[in-house]
Design a protein around this motif. Structure first.
Motif, PDB file in Angstrom:
ATOM      1  N   ASP A  36       0.836  -1.198   0.000  1.00  0.00           N
ATOM      2  CA  ASP A  36       0.000   0.000   0.000  1.00  0.00           C
ATOM      3  C   ASP A  36       0.874   1.252   0.000  1.00  0.00           C
ATOM      4  OD1 ASP A  36      -2.837   1.187   0.516  1.00  0.00           O
ATOM      5  OD2 ASP A  36      -1.555   2.149   2.010  1.00  0.00           O
ATOM      6  N   TYR A  37       1.939   1.219   0.790  1.00  0.00           N
ATOM      7  CA  TYR A  37       2.867   2.360   0.880  1.00  0.00           C
ATOM      8  C   TYR A  37       3.527   2.630  -0.469  1.00  0.00           C
ATOM      9  CZ  TYR A  37       6.789   5.190   2.559  1.00  0.00           C
ATOM     10  OH  TYR A  37       7.712   6.196   2.747  1.00  0.00           O
ATOM     11  N   GLN A  90      -0.196   4.631  -2.095  1.00  0.00           N
ATOM     12  CA  GLN A  90       0.057   5.981  -1.594  1.00  0.00           C
ATOM     13  C   GLN A  90       0.889   6.818  -2.562  1.00  0.00           C
ATOM     14  OE1 GLN A  90       1.271   6.180   2.563  1.00  0.00           O
ATOM     15  NE2 GLN A  90       0.203   4.274   3.034  1.00  0.00           N
ATOM     16  N   SER A  91       1.589   6.158  -3.468  1.00  0.00           N
ATOM     17  CA  SER A  91       2.385   6.900  -4.461  1.00  0.00           C
ATOM     18  C   SER A  91       1.510   7.587  -5.506  1.00  0.00           C
ATOM     19  CB  SER A  91       3.377   5.960  -5.153  1.00  0.00           C
ATOM     20  OG  SER A  91       2.708   4.891  -5.792  1.00  0.00           O
ATOM     21  N   HIS A 116      -0.979   9.593  -4.666  1.00  0.00           N
ATOM     22  CA  HIS A 116      -1.665  10.721  -4.016  1.00  0.00           C
ATOM     23  C   HIS A 116      -0.664  11.728  -3.440  1.00  0.00           C
ATOM     24  CE1 HIS A 116      -5.384   8.405  -4.346  1.00  0.00           C
ATOM     25  NE2 HIS A 116      -4.696   7.366  -3.887  1.00  0.00           N
ATOM     26  N   TRP A 117      -0.807  13.005  -3.816  1.00  0.00           N
ATOM     27  CA  TRP A 117      -0.045  14.100  -3.246  1.00  0.00           C
ATOM     28  C   TRP A 117      -0.769  15.401  -3.576  1.00  0.00           C
ATOM     29  CZ3 TRP A 117       1.362  11.323  -7.519  1.00  0.00           C
ATOM     30  CH2 TRP A 117       1.438  12.022  -8.730  1.00  0.00           C
ATOM     31  N   ASN A 152       4.630  16.646   0.370  1.00  0.00           N
ATOM     32  CA  ASN A 152       4.216  15.251   0.463  1.00  0.00           C
ATOM     33  C   ASN A 152       4.390  14.496  -0.854  1.00  0.00           C
ATOM     34  OD1 ASN A 152       1.945  15.892  -1.062  1.00  0.00           O
ATOM     35  ND2 ASN A 152       0.637  16.149   0.743  1.00  0.00           N
ATOM     36  N   ASN A 176       4.404  11.027   2.595  1.00  0.00           N
ATOM     37  CA  ASN A 176       3.246  10.616   1.811  1.00  0.00           C
ATOM     38  C   ASN A 176       2.011  11.423   2.180  1.00  0.00           C
ATOM     39  OD1 ASN A 176       4.164   8.773  -0.017  1.00  0.00           O
ATOM     40  ND2 ASN A 176       3.780   6.987   1.240  1.00  0.00           N
ATOM     41  N   LYS A 177       1.901  11.766   3.452  1.00  0.00           N
ATOM     42  CA  LYS A 177       0.703  12.470   3.919  1.00  0.00           C
ATOM     43  C   LYS A 177       1.115  13.713   4.672  1.00  0.00           C
ATOM     44  CE  LYS A 177      -1.927   8.168   4.370  1.00  0.00           C
ATOM     45  NZ  LYS A 177      -2.656   7.273   5.283  1.00  0.00           N
TER      46      LYS A 177
END
Length: 221
Positions: A201-202, A206-207, A209-210, A215, A220-221
């Motif tokens: 997921d990381y 998550q890659s 979304h920014w 971030n 990431n967040k």
């Protein structure tokens, strides 16, 4: 000679006596299992929990301690059951004092069930136990695959064919493994082990979304 030195000498006399070697080997195995489990689990839990788990520092430290303790206890318990069973089978077999050809299998079977196979009172199996069993299972499958193409004992009797399969099998195995896990993660993520799922997921989710340079490059967040 001081009292401490006298006690040390007496203890060394006992542990070096061959008649106690069997039972002392059980104790040493338990000690080594606990030490190895702690050494392996602590740095892994430290990195994974601080990187991927939410919560306070105290909560994270408690999770690290719990995972380290579970790993150390499991390996110590397994070593105790395994070596004690081996010792009993050695003296109870058809040829007392001699190890039987299947003693290791039955000792491992019992240890695996008692230590890694049983559920808690709440019906759960710890994630640490699952990880250890999956780790062992993967290596058993790889070893079995190697044995299956050994000309002297496998289904492949040709040395040349065995070498060719051995050379070409790994790329196919790697491709199938990664293709399968990515498909499972995309369409059935609940079936993927939680630690692996968090890592994937990381990296892969998550890659996507920014909303700022910060971030995008740093967090990431």
């Amino acid at each position: 000679m001081s009292k401490v030195e006298a006690i040390q000498k007496a203890l060394e006399k006992i542990i070096l006596d061959p008649k106690y070697a069997g039972i002392l080997g059980v104790l040493k195995g338990a000690r080594n299992g606990a030490v190895y489990g702690a050494k392996v689990r602590f740095p892994h839990a430290l990195v994974m929990i601080f990187m991927f788990r939410s919560g306070t520092v105290q909560e994270k430290l408690q999770l690290i301690f719990r995972a380290t303790r579970t790993h150390a206890q499991n390996l110590a318990k397994y070593a105790t059951v395994y070596k004690l069973t081996m010792l009993l089978l050695k003296h109870m077999g058809s040829e007392p004092g001699k190890e039987g050809p299947y003693d290791t299998f039955f000792a491992g079977l019992l240890g695996g069930y008692l230590v890694f196979g049983r559920r808690s009172k709440k019906g759960h199996i710890s994630s640490v136990s699952k990880q250890i069993v999956i780790f062992v299972f993967a290596r058993v499958i790889l070893a079995a695959a190697k044995l299956s193409i050994e000309p002297r004992m496998g289904i492949i009797k040709s040395d040349d064919l065995s070498k060719r399969i051995s050379h070409d099998a790994w790329p196919v195995f790697a491709a199938l493994s990664w293709g399968s896990v990515m498909w499972l993660f995309r369409w059935h993520p609940e079936t993927v082990q939680s630690g692996l799922r968090s890592s994937m997921d990381y990296i892969y989710v998550q890659s996507d979304h920014w909303d700022s340079l910060r971030n995008f490059l740093v967090y990431n967040k």
